[in-house]
Scaffold this motif. Structure first.
Motif, short mmCIF file in Angstrom:
data_model
loop_
_atom_site.label_atom_id
_atom_site.label_comp_id
_atom_site.label_asym_id
_atom_site.label_seq_id
_atom_site.Cartn_x
_atom_site.Cartn_y
_atom_site.Cartn_z
N MET A 1 30.76 56.77 53.97
CA MET A 1 30.38 58.17 53.90
C MET A 1 30.17 58.70 55.30
O MET A 1 29.56 58.05 56.13
CB MET A 1 29.10 58.31 53.08
CG MET A 1 28.65 59.72 52.92
SD MET A 1 27.29 59.83 51.75
CE MET A 1 26.19 60.82 52.69
N THR A 2 30.64 59.90 55.56
CA THR A 2 30.48 60.53 56.86
C THR A 2 29.19 61.32 56.89
O THR A 2 28.89 62.07 55.97
CB THR A 2 31.66 61.48 57.14
OG1 THR A 2 32.86 60.73 57.06
CG2 THR A 2 31.54 62.12 58.49
N ALA A 3 28.42 61.16 57.93
CA ALA A 3 27.18 61.93 58.10
C ALA A 3 27.50 63.26 58.76
O ALA A 3 28.25 63.31 59.73
CB ALA A 3 26.19 61.15 58.95
N TRP A 4 26.98 64.33 58.21
CA TRP A 4 27.14 65.66 58.78
C TRP A 4 25.79 66.09 59.33
O TRP A 4 24.90 66.44 58.57
CB TRP A 4 27.60 66.65 57.71
CG TRP A 4 28.98 66.40 57.24
CD1 TRP A 4 29.36 65.50 56.29
CD2 TRP A 4 30.16 67.01 57.71
NE1 TRP A 4 30.71 65.53 56.13
CE2 TRP A 4 31.23 66.45 56.98
CE3 TRP A 4 30.43 67.98 58.66
CZ2 TRP A 4 32.54 66.83 57.19
CZ3 TRP A 4 31.74 68.37 58.86
CH2 TRP A 4 32.77 67.80 58.13
N PRO A 5 25.59 66.04 60.65
CA PRO A 5 24.29 66.43 61.19
C PRO A 5 24.06 67.93 61.07
O PRO A 5 24.95 68.72 61.33
CB PRO A 5 24.36 65.99 62.65
CG PRO A 5 25.80 65.91 62.96
CD PRO A 5 26.52 65.60 61.66
N CYS A 6 22.88 68.29 60.62
CA CYS A 6 22.46 69.70 60.53
C CYS A 6 21.37 69.89 61.57
O CYS A 6 20.30 69.32 61.43
CB CYS A 6 21.92 70.02 59.14
SG CYS A 6 23.10 69.71 57.84
N ALA A 7 21.64 70.65 62.60
CA ALA A 7 20.71 70.75 63.72
C ALA A 7 19.90 72.04 63.67
O ALA A 7 20.42 73.10 63.35
CB ALA A 7 21.46 70.67 65.03
N ARG A 8 18.65 71.90 63.95
CA ARG A 8 17.75 73.01 64.21
C ARG A 8 17.13 72.70 65.56
O ARG A 8 17.27 71.58 66.06
CB ARG A 8 16.67 73.03 63.11
CG ARG A 8 16.31 74.41 62.67
CD ARG A 8 15.49 74.40 61.41
NE ARG A 8 14.13 73.98 61.67
CZ ARG A 8 13.21 73.88 60.74
NH1 ARG A 8 13.50 74.16 59.51
NH2 ARG A 8 12.00 73.49 61.04
N SER A 9 16.46 73.62 66.16
CA SER A 9 15.96 73.38 67.51
C SER A 9 14.99 72.20 67.57
O SER A 9 14.94 71.49 68.56
CB SER A 9 15.28 74.64 68.05
OG SER A 9 14.19 74.99 67.23
N ASP A 10 14.25 71.95 66.49
CA ASP A 10 13.25 70.88 66.51
C ASP A 10 13.53 69.73 65.55
O ASP A 10 12.84 68.73 65.58
CB ASP A 10 11.87 71.47 66.21
CG ASP A 10 11.84 72.19 64.87
OD1 ASP A 10 12.92 72.56 64.37
OD2 ASP A 10 10.74 72.40 64.34
N ILE A 11 14.56 69.84 64.70
CA ILE A 11 14.83 68.82 63.70
C ILE A 11 16.34 68.57 63.61
O ILE A 11 17.13 69.49 63.65
CB ILE A 11 14.34 69.27 62.30
CG1 ILE A 11 12.84 69.49 62.30
CG2 ILE A 11 14.72 68.25 61.24
CD1 ILE A 11 12.33 70.11 61.01
N VAL A 12 16.72 67.32 63.50
CA VAL A 12 18.12 66.97 63.21
C VAL A 12 18.12 66.22 61.89
O VAL A 12 17.40 65.25 61.72
CB VAL A 12 18.73 66.10 64.32
CG1 VAL A 12 20.14 65.68 63.95
CG2 VAL A 12 18.74 66.85 65.65
N GLU B 1 20.47 64.93 58.18
CA GLU B 1 21.77 64.60 57.61
C GLU B 1 21.97 65.40 56.33
O GLU B 1 21.09 65.45 55.47
CB GLU B 1 21.81 63.12 57.30
CG GLU B 1 23.11 62.64 56.72
CD GLU B 1 23.08 61.16 56.43
OE1 GLU B 1 23.32 60.80 55.28
OE2 GLU B 1 22.80 60.38 57.36
N LEU B 2 23.13 66.03 56.20
CA LEU B 2 23.44 66.78 55.00
C LEU B 2 23.65 65.81 53.84
O LEU B 2 24.42 64.87 53.94
CB LEU B 2 24.72 67.62 55.20
CG LEU B 2 25.20 68.42 54.01
CD1 LEU B 2 24.19 69.49 53.63
CD2 LEU B 2 26.55 69.05 54.32
N ARG B 3 22.93 66.03 52.75
CA ARG B 3 23.03 65.16 51.58
C ARG B 3 23.87 65.79 50.47
O ARG B 3 24.67 65.12 49.85
CB ARG B 3 21.64 64.83 51.05
CG ARG B 3 20.75 64.10 52.05
CD ARG B 3 21.19 62.66 52.21
NE ARG B 3 20.50 61.96 53.27
CZ ARG B 3 19.39 61.27 53.12
NH1 ARG B 3 18.82 61.19 51.95
NH2 ARG B 3 18.85 60.66 54.16
N ALA B 4 23.66 67.07 50.21
CA ALA B 4 24.39 67.75 49.13
C ALA B 4 24.28 69.26 49.31
O ALA B 4 23.33 69.75 49.93
CB ALA B 4 23.83 67.36 47.78
N ALA B 5 25.24 69.98 48.75
CA ALA B 5 25.20 71.44 48.76
C ALA B 5 25.95 71.93 47.54
O ALA B 5 26.90 71.29 47.08
CB ALA B 5 25.84 71.99 50.03
#
Length: 52
Positions: free
Chosen positions: A1-12, A14-18
């Motif tokens: 499974m490929t990890a899709w990082p979701c970045a915010r200024s203070d938190i990184v 991994e996208l799990r589902a949408a």
């Protein structure tokens, strides 16, 4: 499974589902750090907010 990082200024995270609700008015995004829900405005009221 490929990890899709979701970045915010203070938190990184991994996208799990949408996905969309059956009415296609709400989108849900689950990451390793939480769940966010966005609701589209309807004709009779304002849109919902973000639930974290």
């Amino acid at each position: 499974m490929t990890a899709w990082p979701c970045a915010r200024s203070d938190i990184v995270s991994e996208l799990r589902a949408a996905g969309f609700s059956p009415s296609v008015r709400t989108v849900a995004v689950a990451t390793s750090s939480g769940l966010s829900l966005w609701t589209r405005a309807t004709d009779d009221g304002p849109s919902g907010g973000v639930l974290e």
